[in-house]
Design a protein around this motif. Structure first.
Motif, PDB file in Angstrom:
ATOM      1  N   GLN A  58     -24.215 -12.724 -33.410  1.00 33.38           N
ATOM      2  CA  GLN A  58     -24.053 -11.664 -32.700  1.00 33.38           C
ATOM      3  C   GLN A  58     -24.971 -10.620 -33.408  1.00 33.38           C
ATOM      4  O   GLN A  58     -24.574 -10.168 -34.845  1.00 33.38           O
ATOM      5  CB  GLN A  58     -23.029 -11.498 -32.483  1.00 33.38           C
ATOM      6  N   SER A 111     -16.265 -14.921 -32.154  1.00 32.07           N
ATOM      7  CA  SER A 111     -17.316 -14.891 -33.648  1.00 32.07           C
ATOM      8  C   SER A 111     -16.323 -15.385 -34.793  1.00 32.07           C
ATOM      9  O   SER A 111     -16.964 -15.884 -35.855  1.00 32.07           O
ATOM     10  CB  SER A 111     -17.893 -13.349 -33.902  1.00 32.07           C
ATOM     11  N   ASP A 121     -24.409 -17.098 -31.054  1.00 32.92           N
ATOM     12  CA  ASP A 121     -23.400 -16.485 -30.882  1.00 32.92           C
ATOM     13  C   ASP A 121     -23.728 -15.301 -29.808  1.00 32.92           C
ATOM     14  O   ASP A 121     -24.536 -14.308 -30.596  1.00 32.92           O
ATOM     15  CB  ASP A 121     -22.710 -15.921 -32.198  1.00 32.92           C
TER      16      ASP A 121
HETATM   17 MG   LIG Z   1     -18.653 -11.796 -31.470  1.00 33.10          MG
END
Ligand SMILES: [Mg+2]
Ligand SMILES: Nc1ncnc2c1ncn2[C@@H]1O[C@H](COP(=O)(O)OP(=O)(O)O)[C@@H](O)[C@H]1O
Length: 574
Positions: free
Chosen positions: A413, A372, A492
């Motif tokens: 995410q 990320s 993500d």
């Molecule tokens: Mg992540």
């Protein structure tokens, strides 16, 4: 605090009018004891007046008393209304600016303050500023007028009795000052504890599922209890100290009253005069107590104002850099990027890779490996520590933020949906056509379930989309990312809740309908990234493998290990 007080400026007229009314009201109040004294000493006890004359003057002066009482009442009511208006509006403006500033803070600045602290600055701190302004406008003028005016009138009436009164004022003043000096820092401590409580509450509310799943209710309740107990006892200590001032001041008042009566008796003063002085005394004393309370709200409010101003003082102005360009034939390029969140250990180290327009980049690696973070840097939520990141051969720091962010369609995410209709969630204020929205829904494999919803695109999602399943939420989020047909699409970890078949259908649709978009897919599952043009294997912030699937199976031990463990599951599913 000056910066905060400047928010009152647009309401100067209202403030001034309020203060004038307050002044009139307070002065009228001061005349009441005086008029009373005249009735008692100069009318009732005046033997040179006839009964009728006495009656007449009593009515005239009584009428004046009534008038003063009415002016005092309405002056205060109107003034208080104006105060509420100006302090309310000023708080509104302040909160608006604070919220706006908060929206423009960069991620580093947000990390610095912490989200709970930003929340309490927006809520309780701005409330304390409001209280400070409102109370000060209400009592800040009234109390000094009552004290000063009371003393002046007292001296005009009788110097000796006024001196008795004057002797008590510094006594009360010193007492109140000493108590305030002790309690005010305690109130500042209360604010810090409040931050802790907001943080705890927030953690509990967001983490409610985990807490329940792990049966940690008791544990969390204990921790919450500790924080609130701490807050309560800090507040209790502060208030306990503070609450000494009233009784102590009253004690001094009572001694003063006794002294006044004794002195009055010794000097054979008129009874009306003594009565008037008793009233002056009470008025002055109450004014001093309210002045003491103002000091508390001011000190609390100014601490809050400082906390708010430190956010407002943040530099959110966009700085467009002038960094050297890179290879324009590459859509995205990382060149020897190093980055650290806390400035101590590196969260990304020597990251270099490049992909061309329309290609797919897959990123895989254990949690915390920096996947990320790569996205955060590419979208410039944080700036690199060293190295450069290029999009179309231009350093990301050379783009205006809006221009840069427009290139992306992204599902983060743990991304969230709003409590609004399906259409509004996919559109997200971009005024997209139904055609664009429907295409995105088709491609995101959400068609079937959206059509099944009551009202289709108009179906209203509950808060945090709790009336949808995890997979349905993910598909809508993907649709939102796709809807504007972005140059760069980032997913993500956003296919984790999709079954293998849906995931595969999504990949095919992406390749077909969004061929020109450059795609970055972060995944835990090899099947989601297997077909990527370039796959990065991250571990502890470093690239430990890069290449196509077939090569990585051969060259990267970790990749091979993940692949062989996941193959079984995939074979079962297909
Ligand atoms: Mg992540
Ligand atoms: N805002 C942040 N402040 C400090 N550390 C962070 C922050 N975000 C992530 N990290 C740390 O950076 C590392 C990489 O995190 P991340 O990129 O989110 O990993 P991944 O996405 O691979 O799970 C982790 O050790 C994480 O704790």
């Amino acid at each position: 605090m000056t910066k905060t007080l400047r928010y009152l400026k647009p309401y100067t007229g209202t403030v001034v009018l309020g203060l004038i009314l307050k002044f009139l009201g307070s002065v009228s109040e001061l005349f009441l004891p005086l008029l009373l004294e005249w009735i008692i000493d100069d009318v009732a006890a005046n033997d040179s007046l006839t009964g009728n004359e006495k009656m007449k003057w009593t009515f005239v002066l009584g009428g004046f008393m009534l008038l003063c009482a009415v002016v005092a009442l309405f002056g205060n009511i109107l003034a208080n209304r104006l105060t509420v208006k100006s302090s309310g509006r000023m708080t509104h403006d302040l909160r608006y600016d604070l919220f706006k500033k908060t929206c423009y803070l960069n991620s580093r600045q947000v990390d610095g303050f912490g989200v709970p602290s930003l929340i309490s600055r927006l809520t309780s701190d701005s409330y304390y500023v409001n209280q400070m302004v409102a109370r000060t406008l209400r009592l800040g003028v009234r109390a000094p007028i009552l004290i000063l005016g009371g003393l002046i009138l007292a001296f005009a009436q009788d110097v000796v009795l006024a001196l008795v009164l004057l002797a008590c004022v510094p006594l009360v003043g010193i007492t109140v000052f000493l108590i305030n000096r002790k309690s005010i820092p305690m109130f500042t401590g209360v604010q810090k504890k409040q931050d802790d409580m907001v943080r705890r509450t927030q953690e509990n509310v967001t983490g409610v599922r985990v807490i329940k799943a792990l049966n940690k209710n008791e544990y969390e309740m204990q921790k919450f209890e500790d924080v609130t107990q701490d807050l309560a006892s800090t507040e209790f200590r502060a208030n306990r100290t503070m609450s000494l001032s009233n009784p102590l001041a009253t004690l001094i008042l009572n001694f003063g009253l006794v002294a006044l009566i004794v002195v009055g008796a010794v000097r054979h003063s008129d009874s009306g005069l003594v009565l008037a002085f008793l009233q002056f005394f009470t008025i002055i004393l109450n004014a001093m107590i309210s002045l003491a309370k103002i000091f508390v709200v001011i000190s609390r409010g100014s601490a809050s104002a400082a906390r708010i101003e430190s956010v407002l003082a943040m530099d959110t102005e966009e700085k467009i850099g002038d960094f050297p360009g890179g290879d324009e034939s590459r859509k995205i390029e990382f060149r020897d990027v190093n980055f650290s969140y806390n400035g101590v250990e590196n969260n990304l180290e020597n990251i270099s890779f490049a992909i061309s327009a329309g290609q797919t980049l897959g990123i895989i690696g254990p949690t915390g490996s920096g996947k990320s973070t790569v996205i955060n840097l590419l979208m410039r939520f944080y700036d690199v520590g060293s190295g450069q990141i290029f999009i179309d051969g231009k350093d990301v720091r050379n783009y205006p933020n809006t221009e840069l962010r427009k290139k992306f369609g992204v599902v983060f995410q743990n991304d969230f949906l709003m409590a609004a209709s399906v259409r509004e969630n996919v559109d997200y204020g971009r005024n997209l056509t139904d055609g664009q929205i429907n295409k995105a829904i088709d491609c995101a494999q959400a068609r079937e379930f959206v059509d099944g919803l009551d009202g289709g695109l108009n179906f209203d999602l509950a808060q945090k989309a709790n009336n949808l399943s995890g997979g349905q939420k993910q598909r809508l989020l993907v649709a939102r990312a796709l809807a504007s047909h972005p140059e760069i699409l980032i997913l993500d970890d956003s296919s984790s809740a999709l079954d293998y078949a849906t995931d595969a259908a999504l990949r095919k649709a992406l390749a077909r309908e969004y061929a020109s978009s450059t795609k970055i897919i972060v995944a835990q599952r090899i099947s989601s990234i297997k077909h990527a043009d370039l796959i990065l294997v991250l571990d502890d912030g470093k690239i430990i493998g890069a290449g196509k699937h077939e090569d990585l199976v051969e060259t990267c031990g970790e990749y091979n290990l993940i692949y062989s463990t996941q193959m079984g599951a995939e074979r079962e599913a297909s």
